[in-house]
Scaffold this active site. Structure first.
Site, PDB file in Angstrom:
ATOM      1  N   ASP A 175       0.794  -1.258   0.207  1.00  0.00           N
ATOM      2  CA  ASP A 175      -0.062   0.011   0.019  1.00  0.00           C
ATOM      3  C   ASP A 175       0.827   1.155   0.008  1.00  0.00           C
ATOM      4  O   ASP A 175       1.458   1.484   1.127  1.00  0.00           O
ATOM      5  CB  ASP A 175      -0.792  -0.061   1.204  1.00  0.00           C
ATOM      6  N   LYS A 200      -6.159  10.382  -2.028  1.00  0.00           N
ATOM      7  CA  LYS A 200      -5.172  11.067  -1.092  1.00  0.00           C
ATOM      8  C   LYS A 200      -4.684  11.998  -2.079  1.00  0.00           C
ATOM      9  O   LYS A 200      -4.864  12.927  -2.315  1.00  0.00           O
ATOM     10  CB  LYS A 200      -4.427  10.127  -0.256  1.00  0.00           C
TER      11      LYS A 200
HETATM   12  C1  PLP Z   1      -7.189   6.319   2.666  1.00  0.00           C
HETATM   13  C2  PLP Z   1      -6.376   5.060   2.406  1.00  0.00           C
HETATM   14  C3  PLP Z   1      -6.841   3.973   1.969  1.00  0.00           C
HETATM   15  C4  PLP Z   1      -8.148   3.848   1.392  1.00  0.00           C
HETATM   16  O1  PLP Z   1      -8.501   4.849   0.486  1.00  0.00           O
HETATM   17  P1  PLP Z   1     -10.176   5.076   0.115  1.00  0.00           P
HETATM   18  O2  PLP Z   1     -10.103   5.989  -1.171  1.00  0.00           O
HETATM   19  O3  PLP Z   1     -10.585   6.115   1.081  1.00  0.00           O
HETATM   20  O4  PLP Z   1     -10.915   3.815   0.295  1.00  0.00           O
HETATM   21  C5  PLP Z   1      -5.694   2.963   1.683  1.00  0.00           C
HETATM   22  N1  PLP Z   1      -4.864   3.094   2.344  1.00  0.00           N
HETATM   23  C6  PLP Z   1      -4.228   4.187   3.040  1.00  0.00           C
HETATM   24  C7  PLP Z   1      -3.083   4.107   3.420  1.00  0.00           C
HETATM   25  C8  PLP Z   1      -4.999   5.189   3.098  1.00  0.00           C
HETATM   26  O5  PLP Z   1      -4.730   6.069   3.658  1.00  0.00           O
END
Ligand code: PLP
Length: 386
Positions: A175, A200
């Site tokens: 991730d 993000k």
């Molecule tokens: C926000 C986030 C996600 C998920 O993203 P969404 O678009 O809100 O589903 C996954 N991994 C991390 C590290 C995040 O901060």
């Protein structure tokens, strides 16, 4: 022809489009095929669910950024994580997941993967890669990392884990939302699947959801693609356009926000109410050497531990902030703060961070203003602790 028929046919076939800087926003579920023979020939796109021109432009741009063979899009970052896992796992497999993983990813592993017969084990991100991969079982199919972990900021030697895992035919996934596919490119470090919440930093304006998964080779790219096809995920062309627009300014925003974040973090480190600052790009941080080796810049998300105080004092600190909004998520142009401790309860390897943990996201505001805001809130904290 009748007016009704003429209305249905009218305006359907525009002249060739004028050339604009961005791609056209192509809306469509139905795709009109040129001949009967093309309906089942698989030579042309036949349906809009998997995306048309706008999504293809975004996929292409993301593949260029991540040096990927195949990028798939999902309606959220979480959907990208769950979709990528479902695309490569099957019943009887086991996955090893970093204990510091994004909490909703953990919820999916515990509630869905386990129900479908996939074993889930959590590992301490501080474990040496040799030990981590050494402890994998014959059933281990995938190791899921997040470096830094987006709450407490622990870094991992992702490249070394990937190298050792490959030798044992175990897949690796990362991730990479903090690295945004730009500051860090996991695929270049041997990772098989690079996943991020475009919501993000790529979106960058806190107003649209999307996620992406990038495959290291063509076979993985096809697996991801099949996964999307089987599950039926679709993203709208308007949202894809917004992500592409965000991508154009990603490096500039990251450079400014990264610098702002480091200025605020360095200042916080010297304040008497602060027990510790957790920011991998801050010299002296436990993750600093790995960050320096692997990343080409700093993101603007980090955490601080306040000197020990009761929960109401932490809430008073947060409530006293005026420029930092209280909100989950991050990566937008604005500064945000959350308390972290309630999210740490699920962890299998609890750690003492030195005091209540608060996560800060630093936006494009002037750092001196943010620092003044934090200073007043720290005064409130000091008073509340007594
Ligand atoms: C926000 C986030 C996600 C998920 O993203 P969404 O678009 O809100 O589903 C996954 N991994 C991390 C590290 C995040 O901060």
């Amino acid at each position: 022809m009748d007016d009704k028929t003429r209305l249905i046919r009218a305006g359907a076939a525009p002249e060739p489009l004028a050339r604009t800087v961005g791609p056209p926003i192509q809306r469509g579920s139905t795709v009109l095929m040129p001949y009967a023979g093309s309906l089942y020939s698989h030579a042309l796109p036949t349906y809009g669910r998997q995306g048309l021109a706008t999504q293809a432009a975004l996929q292409d741009a993301l593949a260029t950024m991540e040096h990927a063979h195949g990028v798939t899009l999902y309606p959220s970052g979480l959907a990208a994580l769950t979709g990528a896992l479902l695309a490569v796992l099957q019943a009887g497999d086991e996955i090893l997941v970093a204990d510091t993983i994004y909490a909703p990813t953990r919820r999916f592993c515990d509630h869905v993967l386990k129900r479908y017969g996939v074993g889930v084990e959590y590992f301490d991100p501080a474990a040496p890669p040799e030990q981590l991969v050494g402890e994998a079982s014959a059933a281990t199919r995938l190791i899921l990392m997040e470096s830094p972990g987006s709450l407490s900021m622990e870094m991992q030697d992702v490249g070394r884990v990937a190298e050792l895992a490959r030798a044992r035919r175990i897949l690796t996934a990362c991730d990479n939302t903090w690295g945004a596919g730009y500051l860090y490119r996991p695929l270049e470090h041997g990772v098989d699947l690079s996943i991020q919440a475009l919501t993000k930093y790529v979106g960058g304006h806190s107003d649209v959801f999307m996620g992406s998964a990038a495959g290291r080779d063509a076979a993985l790219g096809r697996k991801l693609n099949d996964g999307v096809l089987h599950m039926g995920w679709a993203v709208s062309p308007d949202d894809a356009y917004m992500m592409l627009r965000g991508l154009r300014t990603l490096p500039a925003r990251l450079a400014q926000q990264g610098a702002n974040g480091l200025a605020v973090a360095a200042w916080l480190k010297s304040q008497p109410e602060i027990a510790a600052v957790y920011h991998p790009a801050l010299p002296g941080d436990l993750g600093y050497d790995l960050w320096k080796r692997d990343f080409c810049g700093a993101a603007s998300l980090f955490s601080i531990a306040l000197k020990p105080g009761p929960e109401p004092a932490v809430d008073a600190f947060l409530d006293a902030l005026e420029l930092f909004g209280l909100g989950f998520s991050w990566g937008g142009f604005e500064s945000l703060a959350i308390s972290v401790d309630p999210q740490l309860k699920a962890r299998r390897f609890p750690k003492d961070y030195g005091g209540p943990l608060v996560r800060l996201h630093v936006g494009l505001e002037e750092p001196a203003d943010l620092i003044a805001d934090l200073r007043s809130a720290l005064d409130v904290y000091a008073d509340a602790v007594g």
